[in-house]
Design a protein around this motif. Structure first.
Motif, PDB file in Angstrom:
ATOM      1  N   ALA A   1       0.812  -1.220   0.000  1.00  0.00           N
ATOM      2  CA  ALA A   1       0.000   0.000   0.000  1.00  0.00           C
ATOM      3  C   ALA A   1       0.851   1.279   0.000  1.00  0.00           C
ATOM      4  N   VAL A   2       2.148   1.135  -0.191  1.00  0.00           N
ATOM      5  CA  VAL A   2       3.035   2.303  -0.060  1.00  0.00           C
ATOM      6  C   VAL A   2       3.190   3.046  -1.389  1.00  0.00           C
ATOM      7  N   GLY A   3       2.777   2.413  -2.472  1.00  0.00           N
ATOM      8  CA  GLY A   3       2.892   3.051  -3.786  1.00  0.00           C
ATOM      9  C   GLY A   3       4.341   3.329  -4.125  1.00  0.00           C
ATOM     10  N   SER A   4       4.604   4.531  -4.618  1.00  0.00           N
ATOM     11  CA  SER A   4       5.986   4.859  -5.000  1.00  0.00           C
ATOM     12  C   SER A   4       6.607   5.820  -3.994  1.00  0.00           C
ATOM     13  N   GLU A   5       5.979   5.891  -2.811  1.00  0.00           N
ATOM     14  CA  GLU A   5       6.444   6.858  -1.811  1.00  0.00           C
ATOM     15  C   GLU A   5       7.890   6.591  -1.369  1.00  0.00           C
ATOM     16  N   GLN A   6       8.586   7.671  -1.090  1.00  0.00           N
ATOM     17  CA  GLN A   6       9.990   7.594  -0.656  1.00  0.00           C
ATOM     18  C   GLN A   6      10.114   7.986   0.817  1.00  0.00           C
ATOM     19  N   PHE A   7      11.078   7.382   1.479  1.00  0.00           N
ATOM     20  CA  PHE A   7      11.382   7.680   2.882  1.00  0.00           C
ATOM     21  C   PHE A   7      12.880   7.917   3.004  1.00  0.00           C
ATOM     22  N   ASP A   8      13.282   8.601   4.063  1.00  0.00           N
ATOM     23  CA  ASP A   8      14.719   8.791   4.285  1.00  0.00           C
ATOM     24  C   ASP A   8      15.320   7.584   4.992  1.00  0.00           C
ATOM     25  N   LEU A   9      14.461   6.829   5.681  1.00  0.00           N
ATOM     26  CA  LEU A   9      14.925   5.735   6.531  1.00  0.00           C
ATOM     27  C   LEU A   9      13.804   4.699   6.632  1.00  0.00           C
ATOM     28  N   ILE A  10      14.183   3.417   6.567  1.00  0.00           N
ATOM     29  CA  ILE A  10      13.193   2.353   6.778  1.00  0.00           C
ATOM     30  C   ILE A  10      13.682   1.485   7.932  1.00  0.00           C
ATOM     31  N   VAL A  11      12.772   1.183   8.858  1.00  0.00           N
ATOM     32  CA  VAL A  11      13.109   0.323   9.994  1.00  0.00           C
ATOM     33  C   VAL A  11      12.071  -0.795  10.092  1.00  0.00           C
TER      34      VAL A  11
ATOM     35  N   PRO B   1      19.266   7.037  -2.759  1.00  0.00           N
ATOM     36  CA  PRO B   1      20.587   6.415  -2.696  1.00  0.00           C
ATOM     37  C   PRO B   1      21.250   6.816  -1.369  1.00  0.00           C
ATOM     38  N   GLN B   2      21.846   5.863  -0.680  1.00  0.00           N
ATOM     39  CA  GLN B   2      22.503   6.097   0.637  1.00  0.00           C
ATOM     40  C   GLN B   2      21.527   6.113   1.817  1.00  0.00           C
ATOM     41  N   GLY B   3      20.226   5.997   1.561  1.00  0.00           N
ATOM     42  CA  GLY B   3      19.264   5.968   2.667  1.00  0.00           C
ATOM     43  C   GLY B   3      19.416   4.657   3.454  1.00  0.00           C
ATOM     44  N   TRP B   4      19.223   4.736   4.753  1.00  0.00           N
ATOM     45  CA  TRP B   4      19.454   3.572   5.607  1.00  0.00           C
ATOM     46  C   TRP B   4      18.228   2.670   5.736  1.00  0.00           C
ATOM     47  N   LEU B   5      18.495   1.372   5.686  1.00  0.00           N
ATOM     48  CA  LEU B   5      17.522   0.342   6.067  1.00  0.00           C
ATOM     49  C   LEU B   5      18.086  -0.369   7.291  1.00  0.00           C
ATOM     50  N   LEU B   6      17.299  -0.449   8.359  1.00  0.00           N
ATOM     51  CA  LEU B   6      17.729  -1.090   9.616  1.00  0.00           C
ATOM     52  C   LEU B   6      16.685  -2.126  10.024  1.00  0.00           C
ATOM     53  N   MET B   7      17.132  -3.343  10.304  1.00  0.00           N
ATOM     54  CA  MET B   7      16.186  -4.418  10.664  1.00  0.00           C
ATOM     55  C   MET B   7      16.674  -5.211  11.865  1.00  0.00           C
ATOM     56  N   GLU B   8      15.735  -5.512  12.765  1.00  0.00           N
ATOM     57  CA  GLU B   8      16.041  -6.462  13.836  1.00  0.00           C
ATOM     58  C   GLU B   8      15.916  -7.879  13.280  1.00  0.00           C
ATOM     59  N   HIS B   9      16.693  -8.799  13.866  1.00  0.00           N
ATOM     60  CA  HIS B   9      16.627 -10.204  13.422  1.00  0.00           C
ATOM     61  C   HIS B   9      17.036 -11.104  14.572  1.00  0.00           C
ATOM     62  N   GLY B  10      16.997 -12.401  14.322  1.00  0.00           N
ATOM     63  CA  GLY B  10      17.318 -13.375  15.352  1.00  0.00           C
ATOM     64  C   GLY B  10      18.820 -13.484  15.611  1.00  0.00           C
TER      65      GLY B  10
END
Ligand code: GLN
Length: 277
Positions: free
Chosen positions: A170-180, A229-238
């Motif tokens: 449902a996010v379409g083509s929207e841009q974010f500076d950071l994804i968590v 480009p250069q935007g951060w993606l941060l994810m928690e994991h096991g």
């Protein structure tokens, strides 16, 4: 009728009767009787009547039957803020505060951040509360989770935009500076799913019903289209997934790929910077 605590028991005697972990017991007794922690100590001579002993017995019995304390209280603290929790959402874990801290370090002024699989809203609300200038969006596939998250945003005075969405649908083509994200990452059949508090939490918040990496893969696969480009993606994991997640990020063209350890020394969050999409 549960008779764990007999009418006529004093608060002092009850505290000396170790039915549960002492901290859990104290929290539940206070909750059942509407008492502060101080009142529990100063009113040690107070005698429980029949109705009060019933209320206390009932809550202690629920814990003895395995229900998590946070669900019995209906609340859990995260990042210093109170969150409503119930069976529709994962109980926020202290180690997830690491993800919030890493995100805050990377969020530009007035930055746009997306929290994927927000559950109780813990991450999104903590970010929005700490950084009122940020534009915080949070999505979840569960309507019930989103309703809880919206109440948590309101009760904490945080402004968050909520979206009902299966990952980026449902996010379409929207841009974010950071994804968590703190997505479901426990593999199907992992014995932890059938043990302890996890038995009471929503399966869809814990496991991908596959190898544990499928949600992380979906998030990584779509991230570059929604980040500059250069935007951060941060994810928690096991605890056993940092290497696999770093490999997925590297394969997807992310740079500065790295993992961060939680307070227990376990690599708990991985991330990297997006390539040009
Ligand atoms: N950290 C949770 C646990 O191991 C799992 C949360 C999740 O799958 N995102 O209990």
């Amino acid at each position: 009728m549960t008779g764990l605590v007999a009418p006529g028991t004093t608060l002092g005697a009850l505290q000396r009767q170790p039915l549960l972990d002492p901290v859990d017991q104290r929290l539940l007794v206070c909750h059942a009787l509407g008492l502060s922690r101080t009142a529990l100590i100063t009113q040690s001579e107070r005698v429980l009547n029949e109705e009060e002993s019933f209320r206390v017995s009932e809550l202690l019995q629920r814990r003895l039957d395995g229900e998590p304390v946070a669900y019995i209280l209906g609340q859990r603290e995260f990042y210093g803020l109170p969150f409503e929790v119930g069976p529709a959402v994962l109980i926020p874990r202290p180690e997830t505060e690491l993800l919030v801290e890493l995100a805050l370090e990377r969020l530009p002024p007035k930055g746009r951040v997306l929290d994927m699989g927000t559950g109780s809203g813990a991450i999104a609300v903590a970010l929005a509360h700490t950084r009122p200038d940020a534009q915080v969006s949070a999505l979840d596939v569960s309507k019930d989770a989103l309703a809880t998250a919206a109440r948590n945003a309101a009760s904490n005075g945080a402004t968050v935009r909520f979206l009902e969405s299966s990952w980026y649908a449902a996010v379409g083509s929207e841009q974010f500076d950071l994804i968590v994200s703190n997505p479901p990452y426990i593999a199907a059949g992992d014995r932890h799913l059938s043990e302890g508090d996890l038995r009471f939490e929503p399966a869809g918040a814990l496991t991908d019903h596959a190898d544990g990496l499928s949600a992380l893969r979906a998030i990584i696969a779509g991230a570059a289209r929604h980040l500059p480009p250069q935007g951060w993606l941060l994810m928690e994991h096991g605890y056993d997934q940092p290497q696999a997640v770093r490999e997925l990020l590297a394969q997807a063209g992310f740079s500065e790929v790295q993992s961060w350890a939680d307070l227990a020394g376990i690599e708990r969050v991985s991330g990297g910077r997006a390539p040009a999409s």
